[in-house]
Design an enzyme around this catalytic site. Structure first.
Site, PDB file in Angstrom:
ATOM      1  CB  SER A  93      -0.963  -0.043   1.195  1.00  0.00           C
ATOM      2  OG  SER A  93      -1.967   0.938   1.088  1.00  0.00           O
ATOM      3  CG  ASP A 194      -7.124  -3.022  -2.715  1.00  0.00           C
ATOM      4  OD1 ASP A 194      -7.680  -2.356  -1.810  1.00  0.00           O
ATOM      5  OD2 ASP A 194      -5.884  -3.132  -2.792  1.00  0.00           O
ATOM      6  CG  HIS A 224      -5.438  -2.689   0.756  1.00  0.00           C
ATOM      7  ND1 HIS A 224      -4.878  -2.201  -0.399  1.00  0.00           N
ATOM      8  CD2 HIS A 224      -4.806  -2.047   1.790  1.00  0.00           C
ATOM      9  CE1 HIS A 224      -3.953  -1.304  -0.088  1.00  0.00           C
ATOM     10  NE2 HIS A 224      -3.886  -1.193   1.219  1.00  0.00           N
TER      11      HIS A 224
END
Length: 261
Positions: A93, A194, A224
């Protein structure tokens, strides 16, 4: 301030191949610790720092910004490059965004970059109002634990401080402009489903980097936080194969770590 469960930083002294692992926004090392553990078991030297403002309470994150988060991983990279002959950077991320900026700025000091659901842009309509909204509303609902696997939980904040979110938005724009400076081999692993970072972010990153050695893998069964999800083992094996291919002797470290010949 006590740390959240699993939020402590992790370091492992292994061989002369170093790997820096970066966690995401409002998360902690816990979310990528299995990834780091796998790399350590392969015999590599591994650094997984706790980013400033993370791992305690969301109010602590509210008084930090991207410069603080980036400075932390930049320091850890310097330590690894002093100790190791070959260094890779991994990130989940926002950790992937941090990894990309390290790659853009440090060039040949980094031999490869492995990303999981990297962030590139804030897509919410309210994002454009953050410069003003952050002064009126201290926080909004959290983004932690977007995981398909039952009973898997990310140790992260249940609130997102808007001052920090504003800084993250600025950081995304900065790194997007620097993507053409990324030339290292790149492994991008992303989830079609996601709920935090849409797949279009990975697509834009792949389109804008200058890397010629690019591998893309889909994480079909994960959301995610894929490093804690159904595709975690795929992430680990793909990362190891990526390092083994690019770093002569990487497999030897893995054999030594497991007691092989």
């Amino acid at each position: 301030m006590p740390l959240l469960p699993g939020a402590e930083p992790f370091r492992h002294d292994g061989g002369d191949i170093g790997v820096l692992v970066c966690h995401g926004f409002t998360g902690s090392p816990q979310s990528v610790r299995p990834w780091a553990d796998h790399l350590a078991e392969r015999g590599h030297t591994v650094s997984l720092p706790l980013l400033p403002g993370h791992g305690t309470r969301w109010q602590d994150l509210a008084v930090t910004g991207w410069q603080d988060w980036y400075a932390e991983v930049d320091r850890e990279l310097s330590l690894l490059t002093e100790r190791c002959r070959t260094v890779f950077v991994c990130g989940l991320s926002m950790g992937g965004t941090l990894a990309l900026r390290l790659a853009a700025r440090h060039g040949a000091a980094i031999s490869g970059v492995a990303l999981v659901n990297p962030g590139n842009k804030m897509h919410e309509r309210a994002a454009v109002a953050l410069p003003v909204l952050r002064h009126l509303v201290p926080s909004t609902k959290g983004i932690a634990s977007d995981i398909a696997k039952p009973d898997a939980v990310e140790s992260g904040y249940d609130r997102v401080p808007l001052h920090a979110a504003h800084s993250l938005r600025r950081f995304f724009r900065l790194v997007d402009a620097e993507l053409p400076q990324v030339t290292q081999p790149l492994l991008v692993m992303h989830s079609p489903q996601d709920h935090v970072v849409p797949p279009v972010d990975s697509a834009r990153i792949l389109a804008r980097v200058s890397s010629r050695d690019v591998t893309e893998r889909l994480l079909e069964r994960s959301y995610h936080v894929a490093t804690l999800d159904h595709d975690a083992e795929l992430i680990f094996s793909e990362t190891s194969a990526f390092i083994d291919r690019l770093a002569p002797g990487a497999g030897v470290e893995g054999m030594a770590a497991s007691g092989g010949a």
